[in-house]
Design an enzyme around this catalytic site. Structure first.
Site, PDB file in Angstrom:
ATOM      1  N   ASP A  19       4.985  12.499  -0.080  1.00 47.33           N
ATOM      2  CA  ASP A  19       4.164  13.245   0.879  1.00 47.33           C
ATOM      3  C   ASP A  19       4.387  14.745   0.712  1.00 47.33           C
ATOM      4  OD1 ASP A  19       2.274  13.479   2.840  1.00 47.33           O
ATOM      5  OD2 ASP A  19       3.618  13.016   4.518  1.00 47.33           O
ATOM      6  N   ASN A  67      -6.164   6.452   3.244  1.00 40.60           N
ATOM      7  CA  ASN A  67      -6.499   7.690   2.527  1.00 40.60           C
ATOM      8  C   ASN A  67      -7.980   7.809   2.174  1.00 40.60           C
ATOM      9  OD1 ASN A  67      -3.273   7.858   0.829  1.00 40.60           O
ATOM     10  ND2 ASN A  67      -3.962   8.981   2.638  1.00 40.60           N
TER      11      ASN A  67
HETATM   12  C1  IPE Z   1       1.238   8.370   3.231  1.00 40.97           C
HETATM   13  O1  IPE Z   1       0.949   9.719   3.323  1.00 40.97           O
HETATM   14  C2  IPE Z   1       0.457   7.745   2.101  1.00 40.97           C
HETATM   15  C3  IPE Z   1       0.860   8.107   0.742  1.00 40.97           C
HETATM   16  C4  IPE Z   1       1.907   8.805   0.425  1.00 40.97           C
HETATM   17  C5  IPE Z   1       0.005   7.610  -0.305  1.00 40.97           C
HETATM   18  P1  IPE Z   1      -0.172  10.292   4.309  1.00 40.97           P
HETATM   19  O2  IPE Z   1      -0.120  11.744   4.190  1.00 40.97           O
HETATM   20  O3  IPE Z   1      -1.473   9.623   4.019  1.00 40.97           O
HETATM   21  O4  IPE Z   1       0.330   9.782   5.733  1.00 40.97           O
HETATM   22  P2  IPE Z   1       0.071  10.364   7.194  1.00 40.97           P
HETATM   23  O5  IPE Z   1      -1.419  10.397   7.390  1.00 40.97           O
HETATM   24  O6  IPE Z   1       0.660  11.728   7.250  1.00 40.97           O
HETATM   25  O7  IPE Z   1       0.762   9.422   8.113  1.00 40.97           O
HETATM   26  C1  IPE Z   2       0.651  12.838  -0.432  1.00 41.47           C
HETATM   27  O1  IPE Z   2       0.421  14.178  -0.138  1.00 41.47           O
HETATM   28  C2  IPE Z   2      -0.303  12.281  -1.443  1.00 41.47           C
HETATM   29  C3  IPE Z   2      -1.282  11.304  -0.904  1.00 41.47           C
HETATM   30  C4  IPE Z   2      -1.285  10.844   0.310  1.00 41.47           C
HETATM   31  C5  IPE Z   2      -2.294  10.839  -1.824  1.00 41.47           C
HETATM   32  P1  IPE Z   2      -0.624  14.608   0.980  1.00 41.47           P
HETATM   33  O2  IPE Z   2      -1.950  14.804   0.317  1.00 41.47           O
HETATM   34  O3  IPE Z   2      -0.622  13.660   2.104  1.00 41.47           O
HETATM   35  O4  IPE Z   2      -0.027  16.004   1.406  1.00 41.47           O
HETATM   36  P2  IPE Z   2       0.008  16.636   2.862  1.00 41.47           P
HETATM   37  O5  IPE Z   2       0.664  15.622   3.767  1.00 41.47           O
HETATM   38  O6  IPE Z   2      -1.410  16.893   3.264  1.00 41.47           O
HETATM   39  O7  IPE Z   2       0.795  17.875   2.694  1.00 41.47           O
HETATM   40 MG    MG Z   3       0.423  13.620   3.860  1.00 41.59          MG
END
Ligand code: IPE
Ligand code: IPE
Ligand code: MG
Length: 234
Positions: A19, A67
């Site tokens: 994340d 996602n």
């Molecule tokens: C969790 O991250 C999913 C992945 C790392 C693929 P998200 O960024 O989607 O999760 P939330 O929305 O902050 O809970």
């Molecule tokens: C994790 O990084 C990758 C995926 C969930 C695909 P994020 O895209 O969720 O990054 P933040 O949470 O917005 O910083």
């Molecule tokens: Mg995220």
């Protein structure tokens, strides 16, 4: 130089909730997809470090069932980067003993990406240095409900815990011993709900694109000091 000191008590299976890609990009004034690009480099780095450390299984949470709520641009960007990564690293996976597996409902992904994944899984199926498991269009609830529906379809009236586990996507993979979620968020976001019953958790504040061998070693040192009891007394 990093000291290559052996770490005792390594986990067999590490789950990584990667994340912070978006925030990393925003912090640099870049579009979110540049964060995903750097995130893929961090995946590759982590695989190399885990091979050195002799960790056997790693699951990278790459795309959740939730996602799909993101913009088409971001989703397409993630697919393109994944496609490119698989293509450029195919030989590395084959030659360095890396076995690729996936969990999640791949049928919702672009056909060519599905084909690339299928072909790489086939070509690496006899590798056993490390098992790199990608969670793609994965959600713990979705996985459990698919398992239940498959049990109903099989005509079974009841199943044991052991039998139930064979209907999950993770049949050939042990439960994660250790789950790392980067970026400081302390939640599981639908990752491996059934399998994490006795996992240890660690939430470093580093954003995923910055994650490196030093962060990994620090995490593993924390894990090595944990006392796992599985409900018993020790
Ligand atoms: C969790 O991250 C999913 C992945 C790392 C693929 P998200 O960024 O989607 O999760 P939330 O929305 O902050 O809970
Ligand atoms: C994790 O990084 C990758 C995926 C969930 C695909 P994020 O895209 O969720 O990054 P933040 O949470 O917005 O910083
Ligand atoms: Mg995220």
């Amino acid at each position: 130089m990093l000291k290559n000191k052996t770490i005792k008590n390594l986990p067999t299976h590490i789950g990584i909730i990667m994340d912070g890609n978006g925030r990393w990009a925003t912090n640099q004034g870049l579009p979110r997809n540049m964060g995903h690009k750097e995130g893929i480099n961090a995946v590759d780095r982590t695989i190399d470090a885990l091979i050195k450390l002799k960790v056997k299984f790693v699951t990278f949470f790459a795309f959740s069932t939730e996602n799909w709520k993101r913009s088409k641009d971001e989703i397409d960007g993630i697919f393109n980067l994944t496609r490119e990564y698989l293509k450029t690293k195919k030989d590395k996976f084959i030659n360095r003993g890396i076995k690729l597996t996936t969990i999640g409902e791949l049928s919702k992904f672009p056909k060519d990406l599905q084909n690339e994944l299928t072909s790489m899984k086939k070509e690496t199926k006899n590798n056993d240095k490390i098992i790199v498991n990608l969670a793609l269009n994965y959600g713990g609830r979705n996985e459990i409900v698919r398992a239940v529906n498959n049990i109903i379809a099989s005509g079974k009236q009841t199943v044991s815990e052991e039998e139930f586990a064979t209907y999950l996507d993770t049949t050939s993979i042990p439960d994660p011993d250790f789950i790392i979620r980067t970026s400081g968020e302390e939640r599981v976001s639908n990752f491996m709900l059934y399998q994490m019953a006795y996992s240890e958790f660690y939430f470093p504040s580093v954003l995923w694109p910055d994650f490196n061998e030093r962060h990994l070693r620090k995490a593993l040192k924390v894990y090595s000091k944990r006392k796992r009891r599985f409900g018993g007394i020790k």
